[in-house]
Design a protein around this motif. Structure first.
Motif: not given
Length: 412
Positions: A21, A45, A54
């Motif tokens: 992420s 994320t 997102l």
């Protein structure tokens, strides 16, 4: 400080779900800054089984403008912009190495919920008239350096990072084809007189190919990990008394976002000093450098590292604080933990830092200008620590030691 004690830090690999992420969020920051050096980005994320989501706010005229009538039918996005974002996401996952049924760069489902930056936040940060550019948020930021390793980092964290970097390099080169991207490491070191002298416990958990949790395959994996750790740690630190825990839970075939959801900003201690120094609480990844959570944390590391590199102390913690929309820092604090060189005080170091003109008064704009932060340089920082890396050209400019002579001169 106690002279004899045990201390532990952990690291996680680039394939850990939270680090996936972080890297995706910073890939978006790099994409936007590559289009517009003054772009504003706050990208979060989430990763889970076969999905990347997102969310957050951006301001990047070449990519997004919800006031552009020509782009209205596309939600304010420039033609092809959403495709570029998706491509950056998939390429990041591909480079990490995920081509598994539960998480595959090519087949995962992608959702983009980014939208325009709040005008009320923007008005506090933007410069206008006689108003200098303000900090992107309030908060406190810490930097740290010590002489425990050549990287001037806490040894427990520095070597934890290096173990996982080696595993990743061997996985990608084919030297260790049984490894998969997700992994964690943890080192417990014994300190004598404040210096690390021995490793008392080692934990390495690594995702692996099918069957490498039993029999000869398990023995092969464990022998490989022991060899890597032994090669990386300083000679003499490992002994017969060292505890080894390699994949202590057994099978680790399901990993990454398929094994556990990942979120941006959940590994802030791994990202910084492994618990050996305070943390202000703000994450780095996904944020452009107007956010002092990021840029001020970088400048405090830079200052602390240069103080130690200059021989002015062997251990140094620095704190800065800011208010949203205000350019000048509210406070500057230096603590050398009683390790300052003869004739050097913490107060003198504070005054020296304030007097170095090239630092721009430690305003957000001054920090970004001195370190050159308005560039697409962040994705690489999002795994294996933001600090203790090698400065090279535009890469990791906060790790430079080019302030040593300025500090000495300022101290007289």
């Amino acid at each position: 400080m106690r002279k004899s004690y045990l201390f532990t830090s952990e690291s996680v690999s680039e394939g850990h779900p939270d680090k996936v992420s972080d890297q995706i969020s910073d890939a978006i920051v790099d994409l936007m800054l590559g289009k517009d050096p003054e772009a504003r980005v706050a990208c979060e994320t989430m990763t889970t089984t076969q999905r990347v989501i997102l969310s957050g706010e951006i301001r990047c005229a070449p990519m997004y403008d919800n006031n552009n009538p020509d782009w209205a039918d596309n939600g304010g996005w420039a033609p092809g912009a959403k495709d570029e974002i998706e491509q950056a996401v998939r390429q990041t996952v591909r480079e990490i190495g995920y081509e598994q049924d539960g998480f595959h760069w090519k087949t995962l489902t992608f959702e983009n919920h980014l939208h325009g930056q709040s005008s009320e936040i923007a008005q506090g940060v933007d410069s206008s008239g006689n108003k200098d550019e303000g900090a992107g948020d309030q908060g406190i930021m810490f930097g740290f350096a010590c002489d425990e390793t050549p990287d001037l980092m806490p040894a427990t964290l520095d070597y934890s990072h290096k173990i996982l970097e080696r595993l990743a390099a061997d996985r990608k080169s084919g030297a260790a084809p049984f490894l998969e991207p997700d992994a964690k490491s943890q080192l417990s070191l014994r300190y004598e007189n404040g210096k690390p002298v021995a490793c008392t416990a080692i934990v390495v958990s690594t995702q692996h190919g099918k069957g490498y949790h039993e029999g000869e395959k398990e023995a092969e994996l464990k022998a490989y990990v022991q060899k890597v750790v032994t090669e990386i740690l300083p000679e003499g630190w490992i002994s017969g008394d060292t505890e080894w825990h390699i994949n202590p839970t057994g099978a680790f075939e399901i990993g990454g976002p398929d094994g556990d959801a990942g979120l941006t900003g959940r590994k802030i201690i791994v990202d910084t000093y492994g618990g050996a120094a305070p943390h202000g609480g703000g994450a780095f990844s996904g944020k452009d450098p107007t956010k002092v959570d990021r840029s001020a944390a970088y400048i405090t590391r830079y200052l602390a590292k240069n103080i130690v590199a200059a021989g002015l102390a062997t251990r140094c913690t620095i704190q800065l604080s800011y208010a949203i929309g205000v350019s000048k820092p509210l406070s500057l604090y230096v603590d050398t933990h009683g390790t300052a060189a003869d004739g050097v005080s913490d107060e003198a170091l504070e005054n020296a830092i304030r007097g170095i003109e090239k630092l721009g008064g430690l305003t957000p704009r001054g920090i970004r200008t001195h370190l050159g932060l308005n560039k697409p340089i962040y994705r690489e920082s999002a795994a294996y620590g933001h600090f203790g890396r090698q400065a090279d050209g535009d890469r990791f400019p906060w790790e430079r030691t080019d302030l040593v002579e300025d500090l000495k001169a300022a101290l007289g």
